[in-house]
Write a protein that holds these residues in place. Structure first.
Motif, PDB file in Angstrom:
ATOM      1  N   THR A 131       0.832  -1.210   0.000  1.00 25.27           N
ATOM      2  CA  THR A 131       0.000   0.000   0.000  1.00 25.27           C
ATOM      3  C   THR A 131       0.864   1.257   0.000  1.00 25.27           C
ATOM      4  O   THR A 131       0.619   2.191  -0.777  1.00 25.27           O
ATOM      5  N   ILE A 132       1.855   1.289   0.856  1.00 22.96           N
ATOM      6  CA  ILE A 132       2.724   2.460   0.926  1.00 22.96           C
ATOM      7  C   ILE A 132       3.492   2.632  -0.380  1.00 22.96           C
ATOM      8  O   ILE A 132       3.615   3.751  -0.914  1.00 22.96           O
ATOM      9  N   SER A 133       3.993   1.543  -0.924  1.00 21.16           N
ATOM     10  CA  SER A 133       4.715   1.604  -2.199  1.00 21.16           C
ATOM     11  C   SER A 133       3.827   2.144  -3.306  1.00 21.16           C
ATOM     12  O   SER A 133       4.243   2.988  -4.107  1.00 21.16           O
ATOM     13  N   TRP A 134       2.586   1.673  -3.350  1.00 21.33           N
ATOM     14  CA  TRP A 134       1.616   2.101  -4.372  1.00 21.33           C
ATOM     15  C   TRP A 134       1.289   3.588  -4.230  1.00 21.33           C
ATOM     16  O   TRP A 134       1.279   4.325  -5.223  1.00 21.33           O
ATOM     17  N   LEU A 135       1.049   4.037  -2.995  1.00 17.31           N
ATOM     18  CA  LEU A 135       0.692   5.433  -2.780  1.00 17.31           C
ATOM     19  C   LEU A 135       1.874   6.365  -3.057  1.00 17.31           C
ATOM     20  O   LEU A 135       1.696   7.483  -3.544  1.00 17.31           O
ATOM     21  N   LEU A 136       3.080   5.907  -2.760  1.00 18.00           N
ATOM     22  CA  LEU A 136       4.270   6.725  -3.027  1.00 18.00           C
ATOM     23  C   LEU A 136       4.671   6.680  -4.502  1.00 18.00           C
ATOM     24  O   LEU A 136       5.470   7.513  -4.949  1.00 18.00           O
ATOM     25  N   LYS A 137       4.144   5.685  -5.226  1.00 17.15           N
ATOM     26  CA  LYS A 137       4.569   5.447  -6.620  1.00 17.15           C
ATOM     27  C   LYS A 137       6.079   5.201  -6.689  1.00 17.15           C
ATOM     28  O   LYS A 137       6.768   5.651  -7.604  1.00 17.15           O
ATOM     29  N   GLU A 138       6.568   4.477  -5.699  1.00 14.53           N
ATOM     30  CA  GLU A 138       7.990   4.157  -5.626  1.00 14.53           C
ATOM     31  C   GLU A 138       8.180   2.696  -5.229  1.00 14.53           C
ATOM     32  O   GLU A 138       7.381   2.140  -4.464  1.00 14.53           O
ATOM     33  N   SER A 139       9.224   2.073  -5.748  1.00 17.53           N
ATOM     34  CA  SER A 139       9.581   0.711  -5.366  1.00 17.53           C
ATOM     35  C   SER A 139      10.620   0.752  -4.264  1.00 17.53           C
ATOM     36  O   SER A 139      11.555   1.571  -4.319  1.00 17.53           O
ATOM     37  N   PRO A 140      10.517  -0.110  -3.254  1.00 15.47           N
ATOM     38  CA  PRO A 140      11.519  -0.127  -2.192  1.00 15.47           C
ATOM     39  C   PRO A 140      12.905  -0.457  -2.738  1.00 15.47           C
ATOM     40  O   PRO A 140      13.031  -1.201  -3.714  1.00 15.47           O
TER      41      PRO A 140
END
Length: 390
Positions: free
Chosen positions: A198-207
């Protein structure tokens, strides 16, 4: 949009029953088969409680041979996903595969590749990507209401045990798969995957990396994203305090999400205009705006979002994920359209992407597996961005 869809659920354990409960709320979902290898009469009876017209089947291949079944939900233990999904895709079925995709990166890649190449609908059970509340927050992120994110936090707290008792040693081994490191991805992989995704999706960033520590009952992961943003994720089976949540702290505002509820705490004094439609309430030491997930639809119907905050408690993120899957089958293409979306006849140009794709499922599974490994090894795992690309 009222076409009845013939469905089958493979795996009648806890998650399978939750899927069947969600489908029972959708009048155009017709569950024809419920499949599980366990044949206890009591188990079968409970499995069919929310699908009384369905037939209980013990061999999933028999389900796939039924040409009248259009869509398959795969809700078995994680380590059993691969062959079922591959066979379902090969049989020309629309497939909804629970997350994580698999318990190894290699098997997850096989599943995701098959799903991506399928001519039918393939959706992964990353339910927050279908949840109207999370999509509402995504909109605020996109228009810059949060600003630069300083940090993120998420948690899942439940006083429970994953150990189950059973009438036979064989059955006890089977239902306690979550405790077997050769079959399960642990708390981070089986539960934490949803918040981390969810956080990755909302940030539009990959860890880019993950570290962690903990044990079977309590874990902490530090997931690092580009620009120095870090997500601190905690999960425990030792206490229910705090429940489940995702928190994004930004320069203009912070957003807290708890399932179908959401709040925004503004730090930017500017009034944009949407605030007049929202109700405020005390949230700890702050006063927060209540985020109404389907505010746009309510406004289109001439209703005030601030006076229509309460939602149906049975309309969970899983419910909307199932509804979106059925709508995708009807439309013949992936869609995230649900009953919370604006009416298609009045707003034909509104886009509702189906975000829970094979690629997203693979990336989320890789991060979850590596987070679990970081806890077990006590090491920092890097190169996540490269490894999670399908």
């Amino acid at each position: 949009m009222n076409e009845t869809i013939s469905l089958a659920v493979i795996g009648a354990g806890e998650r399978g029953k939750e899927i069947l409960a969600a489908l029972s709320l959708l009048p155009d979902a017709s569950v024809k088969s419920v499949c599980d290898s366990y044949t206890s009469p009591l188990f079968q009876k409970k499995a069919l409680e929310n699908a009384p017209k369905a037939t209980f089947v013990t061999d999933y291949k028999k389900v796939l041979e039924d040409k009248t079944v259009q869509g398959i939900f795969v809700a078995t233990p994680t380590h059993l996903h691969k062959q079922i999904v591959l066979d379902a895709v090969a049989a020309g079925k629309h497939v909804f595969c629970e997350a994580p995709l698999a318990h190894t990166v290699e098997e997850a890649r096989e599943i995701a590749t098959a799903g991506k190449s399928s001519k039918q609908i393939f959706q992964v059970g990353l339910h927050n990507r279908s949840n109207p509340q999370h999509r509402h927050v995504q909109h605020f992120m996109d228009i810059g209401m949060v600003g630069n994110v300083a940090r993120a936090e998420a948690g899942w707290n439940k006083k429970a045990s994953w150990r189950r008792t059973a009438p036979t040693p064989e059955r006890e081994t089977a239902i306690n798969w979550r405790l077997d490191p050769n079959q399960s991805n642990g708390l981070l992989g089986e539960v934490g995957i949803h918040a981390m995704d969810t956080i990755s999706w909302l940030l539009k960033e990959s860890p880019v990396s993950v570290t962690g520590f903990g044990n079977e009952k309590s874990v902490t992961a530090i997931v690092e994203f580009p620009k120095g943003i870090r997500l601190t994720y905690n999960a425990t089976l030792g206490s229910s305090f705090g429940g489940g949540y995702e928190l994004l702290c930004g320069e203009y505002s912070s957003i807290l999400i708890r399932g179908t509820r959401g709040w925004m705490i503004k730090e930017d004094p500017r009034v944009i205009g949407w605030e007049v439609y929202n109700k405020r309430e005390q949230l700890g030491d702050d006063v927060a705006y209540i985020l109404v997930a389907n505010a746009s639809k309510l406004l289109s119907e001439g209703l005030e979002p601030s006076k229509n905050i309460d939602t149906n408690p049975r309309h969970t993120p899983l419910y909307f994920a199932c509804e979106g899957f059925l709508n995708s089958i009807r439309e013949g293409q992936p869609t995230g359209r649900t009953s919370a979306s604006l009416p298609k006849d009045k707003y034909p140009n509104e886009k509702y992407p189906m975000y829970a794709t094979a690629e997203a499922g693979f990336a989320a599974t890789v991060v979850a597996i590596r987070a679990n490994e970081a806890v077990k090894t006590g090491t920092k795992i890097t190169n996540l961005r490269e490894e999670s690309t399908l």
